[in-house]
Structure formats: C-alpha cells, structure tokens
Write a protein that holds these residues in place. Structure first.
Motif, PDB file in Angstrom:
ATOM      1  N   GLU A 263       0.691  -1.183   0.068  1.00  0.00           N
ATOM      2  CA  GLU A 263       0.184  -0.107   0.524  1.00  0.00           C
ATOM      3  C   GLU A 263       1.144   1.202  -0.041  1.00  0.00           C
ATOM      4  O   GLU A 263       0.281   2.270  -0.451  1.00  0.00           O
ATOM      5  CB  GLU A 263      -0.934   0.417   1.469  1.00  0.00           C
ATOM      6  CG  GLU A 263      -0.142   0.494   2.302  1.00  0.00           C
ATOM      7  CD  GLU A 263       0.232  -0.340   3.360  1.00  0.00           C
ATOM      8  OE1 GLU A 263       1.176  -1.452   2.764  1.00  0.00           O
ATOM      9  OE2 GLU A 263       0.314  -0.779   4.752  1.00  0.00           O
TER      10      GLU A 263
ATOM     11  N   ASP B  29       4.362   7.113   1.521  1.00  0.00           N
ATOM     12  CA  ASP B  29       5.463   6.524   2.203  1.00  0.00           C
ATOM     13  C   ASP B  29       6.337   7.754   3.075  1.00  0.00           C
ATOM     14  O   ASP B  29       7.133   8.162   2.770  1.00  0.00           O
ATOM     15  CB  ASP B  29       6.779   5.628   1.282  1.00  0.00           C
ATOM     16  CG  ASP B  29       8.161   5.209   2.115  1.00  0.00           C
ATOM     17  OD1 ASP B  29       7.854   5.263   3.127  1.00  0.00           O
ATOM     18  OD2 ASP B  29       8.364   4.927   1.377  1.00  0.00           O
TER      19      ASP B  29
ATOM     20  N   SER C  58       4.357  -7.226  11.361  1.00  0.00           N
ATOM     21  CA  SER C  58       3.218  -7.329  12.816  1.00  0.00           C
ATOM     22  C   SER C  58       3.003  -9.684  12.520  1.00  0.00           C
ATOM     23  O   SER C  58       3.942 -10.400  11.640  1.00  0.00           O
ATOM     24  CB  SER C  58       2.521  -6.418  12.242  1.00  0.00           C
ATOM     25  OG  SER C  58       1.792  -7.061  13.705  1.00  0.00           O
TER      26      SER C  58
ATOM     27  N   GLY D 293       5.511  -0.632  11.178  1.00  0.00           N
ATOM     28  CA  GLY D 293       4.870   0.804   9.510  1.00  0.00           C
ATOM     29  C   GLY D 293       4.462   1.576  10.449  1.00  0.00           C
ATOM     30  O   GLY D 293       4.785   2.506   9.867  1.00  0.00           O
TER      31      GLY D 293
HETATM   32  N1  LIG Z   1      -2.666  -9.092  15.265  1.00  0.00           N
HETATM   33  C1  LIG Z   1      -2.365  -8.452  15.712  1.00  0.00           C
HETATM   34  N2  LIG Z   1      -1.909  -7.383  15.137  1.00  0.00           N
HETATM   35  C2  LIG Z   1      -1.165  -6.207  15.066  1.00  0.00           C
HETATM   36  C3  LIG Z   1      -0.311  -6.271  16.169  1.00  0.00           C
HETATM   37  C4  LIG Z   1      -0.652  -8.171  16.724  1.00  0.00           C
HETATM   38  O1  LIG Z   1       0.552  -7.332  17.814  1.00  0.00           O
HETATM   39  N3  LIG Z   1      -1.181  -8.796  16.592  1.00  0.00           N
HETATM   40  N4  LIG Z   1       0.249  -5.535  15.794  1.00  0.00           N
HETATM   41  C5  LIG Z   1       0.502  -3.991  16.150  1.00  0.00           C
HETATM   42  C6  LIG Z   1       1.119  -3.092  16.035  1.00  0.00           C
HETATM   43  S1  LIG Z   1       1.449  -2.263  17.512  1.00  0.00           S
HETATM   44  C7  LIG Z   1       1.823  -2.959  15.070  1.00  0.00           C
HETATM   45  S2  LIG Z   1       2.669  -1.343  15.633  1.00  0.00           S
HETATM   46  C8  LIG Z   1       1.265  -2.546  14.102  1.00  0.00           C
HETATM   47  C9  LIG Z   1       2.797  -3.086  12.928  1.00  0.00           C
HETATM   48  O2  LIG Z   1       2.326  -3.717  12.395  1.00  0.00           O
HETATM   49  P1  LIG Z   1       3.878  -3.670  11.027  1.00  0.00           P
HETATM   50  O3  LIG Z   1       5.564  -3.307  11.060  1.00  0.00           O
HETATM   51  O4  LIG Z   1       3.401  -5.086  10.025  1.00  0.00           O
HETATM   52  O5  LIG Z   1       3.516  -2.787   9.198  1.00  0.00           O
HETATM   53  P2  LIG Z   1       2.206  -2.828   9.393  1.00  0.00           P
HETATM   54  O6  LIG Z   1       1.378  -3.782   8.997  1.00  0.00           O
HETATM   55  O7  LIG Z   1       3.059  -2.439   7.406  1.00  0.00           O
HETATM   56  O8  LIG Z   1       1.531  -1.339   8.382  1.00  0.00           O
HETATM   57  C10 LIG Z   1       1.116  -0.876   9.766  1.00  0.00           C
HETATM   58  C11 LIG Z   1       0.508   0.430   9.203  1.00  0.00           C
HETATM   59  O9  LIG Z   1       1.100   1.226   9.126  1.00  0.00           O
HETATM   60  C12 LIG Z   1       0.998   1.810   7.817  1.00  0.00           C
HETATM   61  N5  LIG Z   1       2.440   2.451   7.063  1.00  0.00           N
HETATM   62  C13 LIG Z   1       3.489   1.285   7.024  1.00  0.00           C
HETATM   63  N6  LIG Z   1       5.188   1.557   6.203  1.00  0.00           N
HETATM   64  C14 LIG Z   1       4.638   3.222   6.270  1.00  0.00           C
HETATM   65  C15 LIG Z   1       5.255   3.978   5.238  1.00  0.00           C
HETATM   66  N7  LIG Z   1       6.238   3.472   4.986  1.00  0.00           N
HETATM   67  N8  LIG Z   1       4.658   5.125   5.682  1.00  0.00           N
HETATM   68  C16 LIG Z   1       4.194   5.658   6.075  1.00  0.00           C
HETATM   69  N9  LIG Z   1       2.947   4.250   7.108  1.00  0.00           N
HETATM   70  C17 LIG Z   1       3.061   3.030   6.983  1.00  0.00           C
HETATM   71  C18 LIG Z   1       0.233   0.663   7.240  1.00  0.00           C
HETATM   72  O10 LIG Z   1      -0.527   1.545   5.985  1.00  0.00           O
HETATM   73  C19 LIG Z   1      -0.570   0.319   8.567  1.00  0.00           C
HETATM   74  O11 LIG Z   1      -1.212   1.388   8.344  1.00  0.00           O
HETATM   75  O12 LIG Z   1       0.714  -3.622  13.660  1.00  0.00           O
HETATM   76  C20 LIG Z   1      -0.705  -3.801  14.415  1.00  0.00           C
HETATM   77  N10 LIG Z   1      -1.080  -5.340  14.242  1.00  0.00           N
END
Ligand SMILES: Nc1nc2c(c(=O)[nH]1)N[C@H]1C(S)=C(S)[C@@H](COP(=O)(O)OP(=O)(O)OC[C@H]3O[C@@H](n4cnc5c(N)ncnc54)[C@H](O)[C@@H]3O)O[C@H]1N2
Ligand code: MOO
Length: 392
Positions: free
Chosen positions: A137, A153, A205, A260
């Motif tokens: 995304e 990003d 995650s 993320g």
């Molecule tokens: N079932 C569970 N779901 C989640 C958990 C959990 O323990 N169990 N942890 C939550 C937590 S806390 C976090 S923090 C997020 C982090 O997850 P990820 O590192 O896998 O990140 P993504 O899912 O890829 O993205 C999260 C969010 O951030 C946005 N994003 C990603 N990259 C960028 C970027 N370069 N610039 C701007 N925004 C970005 C992405 O679109 C998502 O909205 O996981 C929870 N879920």
C-alpha cells in the motif's frame, strides 16, 4: 593583542603622541620608543618596548605634525602593563591537551584541531545505514492522487532524515512490495553495499503478508521480535553475518525491523537504532539523555505496556512561583492523540516521557522521567522570558 587602538608604554600616561608606525595583524612587530605610540589592530603582535594597549575609543586623532607624522591624543591611560594585551599562550598553554581521545568532535573541536594544526586525526569510521520501506500500500510521496488503500511513504523520508542527523552515511533502498522475493533482493543490495545498519519499516507484525520477520529468520539471527512497549510492540532485531570469501573479510549487519506505523518507527528508531549507531560511531556513552519534567495535564496510563509518550518540553517557572523568580523547571506538554499512526504526535516533540504500565491516571503536575529525542535549542520560547541572574 585583543583590541584596535595604540600600543603604548603604559607609564607614558595621557597626552599627545607621535604615531611611530603601524603594527598590523599578520606583520612582524617593530620596536617602540618611549614617548611614542604605534597603531595596532586586533590580532597584531605587541611591538617590543610597548607593554599595553589603549583602545581607539579612548583616543583622538590629531592633525599631523610639521614633519607630516601622524599624531594622536591619549585621553585615558592604560591601567598598567598588560592592559588590553593577550599574552602568547594565554588561550592554550604550551603542551596543553586540547582534546581527549574518545571524545565527540563537533564544530568547536574541529576549530581546536585546526588551531593546533592537527589536520589529520584518527576517528571512528562513519557507520553506513540503509533505509527500506515495505508494503504493497506504500507509494512514493510524489504520488498526487492516492488509489484505494494507498498511503504515501512517510517513514522512509523521515528515517533517512533521522539517519543523516546521526552523521551516518545513508543509502535509500526505496520501497519493497510485500513479497519475499522483493525483500530478499533489497537485503542483497544492502549486503552488497556493505551496510552496517539496515532499517526496514512495516511487515513485522502478524499479518498474512508481514514477511520481514520471516526473511530475517531465514537469513539472519533474530534476537528479538516483540517488545513490551507502546508504541513499537513488533520491533524486531536481527544480526546478519556475511562470511568472508576470497580475500573479503566477514562482516555483520545489524537489522532493525521497525513497525510500519510512522510514530512507532520513529520512537523505536530513537530508542534502539540511534544508540546502536552511536556505539558504532565510537560514542563512549550512547543512548538518549534522561531528564525530569513536570506533566502539564493528566495522562491515562496503559495498564499493559510501558509507554513512550511524545511531549514538547518547555522551560517554565514552577507553578505558583513568584513573578521574576530566577530558575525554573522542564514542563512536558503533550502532542495530542498518541495513536501510533498519528505522526502529528511527533511534530515538535523533543522528548519521550517514560510512563510505567499501571492501571491509573497520572495527575497533572507529576514529575516523570523523559528521554530527550532532540536538542533543546528549538524549545518553545516562554511568553514571560525566564529571568537571568544578574551580577551584583
Ligand atoms: N494481530 C495483530 N495485529 C497487529 C499487532 C499485533 O500484535 N497483533 N501489532 C500492531 C502493532 S502494535 C503495530 S505497530 C502494527 C505494525 O505492524 P507492521 O510493522 O507489520 O506494519 P504494517 O502492517 O506494514 O503497517 C502498519 C501501518 O503503518 C502504515 N505504514 C507502513 N509503512 C508505512 C510507510 N512507509 N509510511 C507511512 N505509513 C506506513 C501501514 O499502511 C499501516 O497502516 O501492527 C499492528 N497489528
Ligand atoms: O505498538 Mo504499535 O507500535 O503501537 O501500533
């Protein structure tokens, strides 16, 4: 010599004098006879025979004498030998140590090295850092119109800026789609570029397409993949060893899989990546500096995870202290909603409050520890300026 004026024999006192010559900065000093003065510029060497300087403000230029020589009236005598003269060696004693080994070299230290002619010094190698965003995304910030589910990003630009701020050499690895193949290709590019610290964001995650952990488990040793903290729970850290081959030494790359959510990535960068970079750059005491601050509003604590709450520290007079009282304290003003997707909560934040995981509300006015995440030179200026201590 430290002032523009006239080099004098201090015992000559006030009166009218012939200006025998000019002792300008950078030229060899002449010899002064009693009863005469020499014009001297700041930085000029005191002529032999002179023992003090009278500042230009304490003199009047007179018309030249019949011999055409410049003349001056000294209105205020030098207080004695040495007046307005800086002795050779008064700034830095001969043999003094100007910098200790292991210290940080900032602008002033570079100036000191130049002063003593140390044009070549041994320093730690600048660490090489690379930043990679991941996610199907995630699109370039230049994208004018976002498609359904797309997000610009923010992390990469932010972390590249933060990485540059550490003084590290920085490589931009772009955005990887959520496929193991693309992630592997980016990892390979980081290895080829001899990166010391790789930062990825997203994909660590529990989602079906969160492949970063999987990738690291396959190619590196994962040391942790979850931390009890808010924000930043899925923070992952691994070390990837590249064995040496055909004359190439083995290397190791630290990999930080940051979450993320933009706030989570920035907070975990400050808490974990920054100290690692500082360590690699040779800092003796890496890590964020801790201060104490008084909260300006009540804060509901998270009962499960210790929280790093973004605030802007201000310097303020303690509540109830009388007007004009000297001294103050750091007051922590929250940056609004602390949800980890809301990057506005990082705007102007200069500290993270270290809040314990307890089921309660911390009342306004509590004193808590805070980790500094920027220097305080951009701190808001108080409406009532802090008093300064005046010498009496
Ligand atoms: N079932 C569970 N779901 C989640 C958990 C959990 O323990 N169990 N942890 C939550 C937590 S806390 C976090 S923090 C997020 C982090 O997850 P990820 O590192 O896998 O990140 P993504 O899912 O890829 O993205 C999260 C969010 O951030 C946005 N994003 C990603 N990259 C960028 C970027 N370069 N610039 C701007 N925004 C970005 C992405 O679109 C998502 O909205 O996981 C929870 N879920
Ligand atoms: O722990 Mo996550 O980093 O808040 O959303």
């Amino acid at each position: 010599m430290c002032q523009d004026g006239y080099a004098v024999v201090s015992s000559d006192g006030v009166g009218k004098f012939e200006v025998a010559f000019e002792a300008l900065a950078g030229s060899a000093p002449g010899k002064l006879q009693p009863g005469t003065v020499a014009y001297i510029g700041t930085g000029g060497a005191l002529p032999e025979g002179a023992d003090a300087v009278v500042q230009i403000e304490n003199t009047d230029t007179l018309p030249p004498g019949p011999d055409g020589k410049k003349r001056v009236r000294i209105n205020k005598a030098a207080r004695g030998p040495g007046d307005d003269v800086r002795a050779v060696g008064s700034d830095i004693r001969a043999g003094a140590v100007v910098l200790q080994a292991g210290g940080l070299v900032g602008a002033a230290e570079v100036g000191l090295l130049a002063t003593v002619g140390a044009t070549s010094v041994q320093v730690h190698q600048t660490p090489h850092m690379a930043v990679l965003s991941t996610g199907d995304e995630v699109v370039e910030p230049t994208t004018k119109t976002l498609g359904p589910g797309q997000i610009r990003d923010a992390n990469r630009a932010m972390l590249l800026a933060a990485a540059r701020g550490t003084g590290a050499q920085v490589t931009d690895l772009g955005i990887a789609r959520d496929t193991v193949g693309q992630l592997e290709a980016c990892l390979e590019r980081a290895i080829q570029a001899k990166v010391d610290v790789l930062i990825t964001t997203g994909g660590v995650s529990m989602g079906a397409r969160d492949f970063v952990k999987l990738l690291l488990e396959r190619h590196a040793t994962v040391h942790f993949g979850k931390v009890k903290m808010k924000p930043g729970k899925p923070l992952t850290f691994a070390i990837l060893d590249t064995p040496g081959s055909a004359g190439r030494p083995s290397r190791c790359m630290l990999v930080f899989g940051l979450p993320g959510n933009p706030v989570s990535s920035m907070v975990t960068f400050n808490l974990t990546v920054l100290p690692a970079i500082q360590r690699l750059a040779g800092w003796k005491e890496p890590g964020l500096r801790r201060v104490h601050a008084r909260t300006s509003a009540a804060i509901r604590l998270d009962p499960e995870r210790p929280e790093y709450h973004r605030v802007t520290l201000h310097w303020a007079r303690p509540a109830g202290a009388p007007e004009g009282q000297v001294g103050g304290e750091l007051v922590a003003v929250g940056t609004g909603g602390q949800i980890s997707s809301r990057l506005l909560s990082m705007r102007s934040a200069n500290a993270l409050l270290e809040l314990p995981a307890v089921e309660k509300t911390l009342p306004a006015g509590s004193v808590v520890s805070a980790l500094l995440i920027s220097d305080l030179s951009g701190m808001p200026v108080p409406e009532t300026p802090a008093s300064t201590i005046s010498a009496s």
